[in-house]
Design a protein around this motif. Structure first.
Motif, short mmCIF file in Angstrom:
data_model
loop_
_atom_site.label_atom_id
_atom_site.label_comp_id
_atom_site.label_asym_id
_atom_site.label_seq_id
_atom_site.Cartn_x
_atom_site.Cartn_y
_atom_site.Cartn_z
N TYR A 1 0.83 -1.19 0.00
CA TYR A 1 0.00 0.00 0.00
C TYR A 1 0.87 1.25 0.00
CZ TYR A 1 -3.30 3.53 1.55
OH TYR A 1 -4.05 4.67 1.65
N ALA A 2 1.90 1.29 0.80
CA ALA A 2 2.78 2.46 0.88
C ALA A 2 3.48 2.70 -0.44
CB ALA A 2 3.80 2.28 2.01
N SER A 3 3.94 1.64 -1.10
CA SER A 3 4.63 1.83 -2.38
C SER A 3 3.64 2.28 -3.46
CB SER A 3 5.33 0.55 -2.81
OG SER A 3 4.40 -0.48 -3.08
N THR A 4 2.39 1.83 -3.39
CA THR A 4 1.39 2.27 -4.35
C THR A 4 1.10 3.76 -4.16
OG1 THR A 4 0.40 0.08 -4.34
CG2 THR A 4 -0.96 1.87 -5.17
N VAL A 5 0.94 4.19 -2.93
CA VAL A 5 0.68 5.60 -2.65
C VAL A 5 1.86 6.45 -3.08
CG1 VAL A 5 0.31 7.28 -0.80
CG2 VAL A 5 -0.96 5.14 -0.81
N ARG A 6 3.08 5.97 -2.80
CA ARG A 6 4.28 6.71 -3.20
C ARG A 6 4.36 6.81 -4.73
NH1 ARG A 6 8.13 3.43 -1.56
NH2 ARG A 6 7.57 3.77 0.60
N LEU B 1 1.84 6.76 -6.85
CA LEU B 1 0.83 7.71 -7.30
C LEU B 1 1.26 9.14 -7.03
CD1 LEU B 1 -2.45 5.91 -6.15
CD2 LEU B 1 -1.64 6.26 -8.49
N LEU B 2 1.91 9.37 -5.90
CA LEU B 2 2.39 10.71 -5.57
C LEU B 2 3.45 11.16 -6.59
CD1 LEU B 2 2.42 13.10 -3.58
CD2 LEU B 2 4.22 11.90 -2.35
N VAL B 3 4.38 10.28 -6.92
CA VAL B 3 5.43 10.62 -7.89
C VAL B 3 4.81 10.87 -9.26
CG1 VAL B 3 7.44 9.71 -9.11
CG2 VAL B 3 7.27 9.47 -6.64
N ARG B 4 3.91 10.02 -9.69
CA ARG B 4 3.27 10.19 -11.00
C ARG B 4 2.45 11.48 -11.05
NH1 ARG B 4 1.18 4.13 -11.34
NH2 ARG B 4 3.18 3.14 -11.82
N GLY B 5 1.72 11.77 -10.00
CA GLY B 5 0.93 13.00 -9.96
C GLY B 5 1.81 14.24 -9.99
N THR B 6 2.91 14.19 -9.25
CA THR B 6 3.84 15.32 -9.23
C THR B 6 4.46 15.53 -10.60
OG1 THR B 6 4.31 14.90 -6.90
CG2 THR B 6 5.90 16.26 -8.11
N LEU B 7 4.91 14.45 -11.24
CA LEU B 7 5.51 14.57 -12.57
C LEU B 7 4.49 15.05 -13.60
CD1 LEU B 7 7.87 11.45 -12.74
CD2 LEU B 7 8.49 13.86 -12.51
#
Length: 124
Positions: free
Chosen positions: A7-12, A14-20
């Motif tokens: 779950y933590a890696s999925t959230v991370r 998504l955060l990286v993809r959203g930021t990029l």
């Protein structure tokens, strides 16, 4: 424990993809604004930015709709048509801007709206 790590890696991710995605969208928006600024009339930078954003939204997001759920055998064809529609939409939008500028220049040779009479100079 493994579920928490996944779950933590999925959230991370998504955060990286959203930021990029946000950075890339901001890059394209700043390039479009720097191109349009000063060329789109005598608007303030804030109004020019709003008009550029609204035009980009209309050209790229509102006109072409992504392929809908349907026959899985035709997903490649529908995806190709989707991206061709985006390209056509952008090209037609640019063409409309160029045509509008040409027609405005033809109507008013100075490239401006009908100018108000200039006051006579006191020097000559």
């Amino acid at each position: 424990m493994a579920t928490h790590i996944m779950y933590a890696s999925t959230v991370r991710g998504l955060l990286v993809r959203g930021t990029l995605t946000g950075l890339i969208a901001g890059l394209f928006a700043s390039l479009a604004l720097s191109f349009v600024l000063g060329r789109a009339g005598r608007f303030s930078p804030r109004v020019t930015a709003a008009l550029t954003a609204a035009g980009a939204l209309a050209l790229v997001y509102l006109v072409p709709f992504p392929p809908a759920v349907g026959n899985p055998d035709t997903i490649g064809q529908r995806t190709t048509l989707f991206f061709l529609m985006i390209l056509l939409s952008v090209l037609l939008g640019v063409g409309a801007i160029i045509l509008g500028r040409l027609l405005a220049h033809r109507t008013h040779p100075a490239g401006t709206a009908a100018a108000a009479p200039q006051p006579a100079s006191a020097l000559g």
